[in-house]
Scaffold this motif. Sequence first.
Motif, PDB file in Angstrom:
ATOM      1  N   UNK A   1       0.831  -1.205   0.000  1.00 45.81           N
ATOM      2  CA  UNK A   1       0.000   0.000   0.000  1.00 45.81           C
ATOM      3  C   UNK A   1       0.868   1.259   0.000  1.00 45.81           C
ATOM      4  N   UNK A   2       1.899   1.259   0.834  1.00 54.06           N
ATOM      5  CA  UNK A   2       2.786   2.425   0.890  1.00 54.06           C
ATOM      6  C   UNK A   2       3.511   2.615  -0.439  1.00 54.06           C
ATOM      7  N   UNK A   3       3.954   1.520  -1.038  1.00 51.04           N
ATOM      8  CA  UNK A   3       4.656   1.607  -2.324  1.00 51.04           C
ATOM      9  C   UNK A   3       3.745   2.171  -3.408  1.00 51.04           C
ATOM     10  N   UNK A   4       2.496   1.760  -3.387  1.00 54.69           N
ATOM     11  CA  UNK A   4       1.558   2.277  -4.384  1.00 54.69           C
ATOM     12  C   UNK A   4       1.329   3.778  -4.201  1.00 54.69           C
ATOM     13  N   UNK A   5       1.232   4.220  -2.963  1.00 55.91           N
ATOM     14  CA  UNK A   5       1.063   5.653  -2.700  1.00 55.91           C
ATOM     15  C   UNK A   5       2.287   6.456  -3.118  1.00 55.91           C
ATOM     16  N   UNK A   6       3.457   5.842  -2.994  1.00 57.32           N
ATOM     17  CA  UNK A   6       4.704   6.531  -3.332  1.00 57.32           C
ATOM     18  C   UNK A   6       5.109   6.350  -4.796  1.00 57.32           C
ATOM     19  N   UNK A   7       4.347   5.575  -5.532  1.00 56.84           N
ATOM     20  CA  UNK A   7       4.708   5.311  -6.929  1.00 56.84           C
ATOM     21  C   UNK A   7       4.837   6.584  -7.761  1.00 56.84           C
ATOM     22  N   UNK A   8       3.964   7.596  -7.588  1.00 53.91           N
ATOM     23  CA  UNK A   8       4.167   8.830  -8.360  1.00 53.91           C
ATOM     24  C   UNK A   8       5.506   9.514  -8.062  1.00 53.91           C
ATOM     25  N   UNK A   9       5.955   9.455  -6.808  1.00 54.69           N
ATOM     26  CA  UNK A   9       7.266  10.025  -6.468  1.00 54.69           C
ATOM     27  C   UNK A   9       8.361   9.246  -7.183  1.00 54.69           C
ATOM     28  N   UNK A  10       8.234   7.927  -7.184  1.00 51.51           N
ATOM     29  CA  UNK A  10       9.193   7.061  -7.871  1.00 51.51           C
ATOM     30  C   UNK A  10       9.266   7.395  -9.357  1.00 51.51           C
ATOM     31  N   UNK A  11       8.105   7.568  -9.970  1.00 51.62           N
ATOM     32  CA  UNK A  11       8.070   7.865 -11.404  1.00 51.62           C
ATOM     33  C   UNK A  11       8.611   9.262 -11.691  1.00 51.62           C
ATOM     34  N   UNK A  12       8.177  10.233 -10.889  1.00 43.86           N
ATOM     35  CA  UNK A  12       8.593  11.627 -11.112  1.00 43.86           C
ATOM     36  C   UNK A  12      10.097  11.805 -10.945  1.00 43.86           C
ATOM     37  N   UNK A  13      10.689  11.033 -10.009  1.00 42.65           N
ATOM     38  CA  UNK A  13      12.124  11.164  -9.733  1.00 42.65           C
ATOM     39  C   UNK A  13      12.964  10.207 -10.569  1.00 42.65           C
ATOM     40  N   UNK A  14      12.328   9.518 -11.505  1.00 39.78           N
ATOM     41  CA  UNK A  14      13.017   8.542 -12.350  1.00 39.78           C
ATOM     42  C   UNK A  14      13.707   7.466 -11.516  1.00 39.78           C
ATOM     43  N   UNK A  15      13.058   7.093 -10.402  1.00 39.27           N
ATOM     44  CA  UNK A  15      13.583   6.010  -9.582  1.00 39.27           C
ATOM     45  C   UNK A  15      14.587   6.403  -8.536  1.00 39.27           C
ATOM     46  N   UNK A  16      14.799   7.696  -8.327  1.00 39.57           N
ATOM     47  CA  UNK A  16      15.710   8.120  -7.259  1.00 39.57           C
ATOM     48  C   UNK A  16      15.043   8.001  -5.889  1.00 39.57           C
TER      49      UNK A  16
END
Length: 368
Positions: free
Chosen positions: A85-100
């Motif tokens: 659940x936490x990973x799904x919520x943070x997925x936009x941050x992951x995508x926006x930062x190109x995985x940083x």
Amino acid sequence: MTKLHALAALGQSIWYDNIHRSLVESSGLAALIEAGIRGVTSNPSIFEKAIVGSTDYDAAIRALAARGMGAAQIAETLMVEDIQRAADLLRPVYEESAGDDGYVSLEVSPALAHDTPGTIAEALRLWRAVDRPNLMIKVPATPAGIAAITALIRQGVSVNVTLIFGLGAYRAVAEAYIAGLAQWLAAGGSARQVASVASFFVSRIDSAVDALLEVRGARHLQGTIAIACAKVAYRTMQEIFSSPRWSTLEREGARAQRLLWASTSTKNPAYPDTLYVDALIGGRTVNTLPPATLEAFWDHGTVAPTLSQGLDAAYEQLAALAALGIDLEAVEKQLQEEGVAAFARSFDALLAKVAAKSAQLAPGACGA
């Protein structure tokens, strides 16, 4: 714009050192992400408090127990669900930062801290169970754990290396990451798929060293050694990840391993409650903050690039410590052993309490 956004502008990401079901099921984590939180870390102690310290998980425990699951399987299922659940919520941050950024960390069992094959097998199993690209598997920086890091990185698993207390361990961790990444790339792996952080624990260093300094009457050094170690580690990181060897990998798109400051809550009430945040701000780093420390920083923390300041003084403080006959390497080894033992106790307590709750919540049980 919050202070967390201001830190991000300086190159430091703030992750949240806490997770529980109500946080990920309500708007709590989403609000923190909006305010600038860029990742989440967990450990056995956090999950013990979350699962046994509330009724949030009771319905799930009852349902899983009714399916015949034992305590270990129930606990893992609950943890994996929260991490997903936490990973799904943070997925936009992951995508926006190109995985940083945008990662959530899940730790292998502390019982495997001295078992390299066991650590590798459990890490791969958890990696598959969570099935999220923005997962980091937490592995301790024990000798067995360091050997596992290379094996995991070369298989494309992102790793958060935990329980680092000294420069020797940090160098070994960075080397393990680089070696694994080189093997991953040589096998045709995608450079941008793999990320890693090296979690350097700070406040516990001061807690241990301050007691030794008190005995020697060197109070002027109290509260300085953890930050001195961190500053030297930061300088070491800069050297390692600007070396010719690293530059070769970087040209292939490799992502540098970042230092992550952990154990950032102030243990000594005489010290400022934002000491290990204000003093450790620098580019290409992460700081993971528990709730109280995050609140304190929001209220009265200072945003300034402090990690690059006072390096000469840091070396002098470490030299003064050695001149007093304090063996910092021995302290670091002891702290790591204590950290592994503490997480193992939390994990064992979690399983025992989940077993007790399962029995209590079983159909027909008194109070169920």
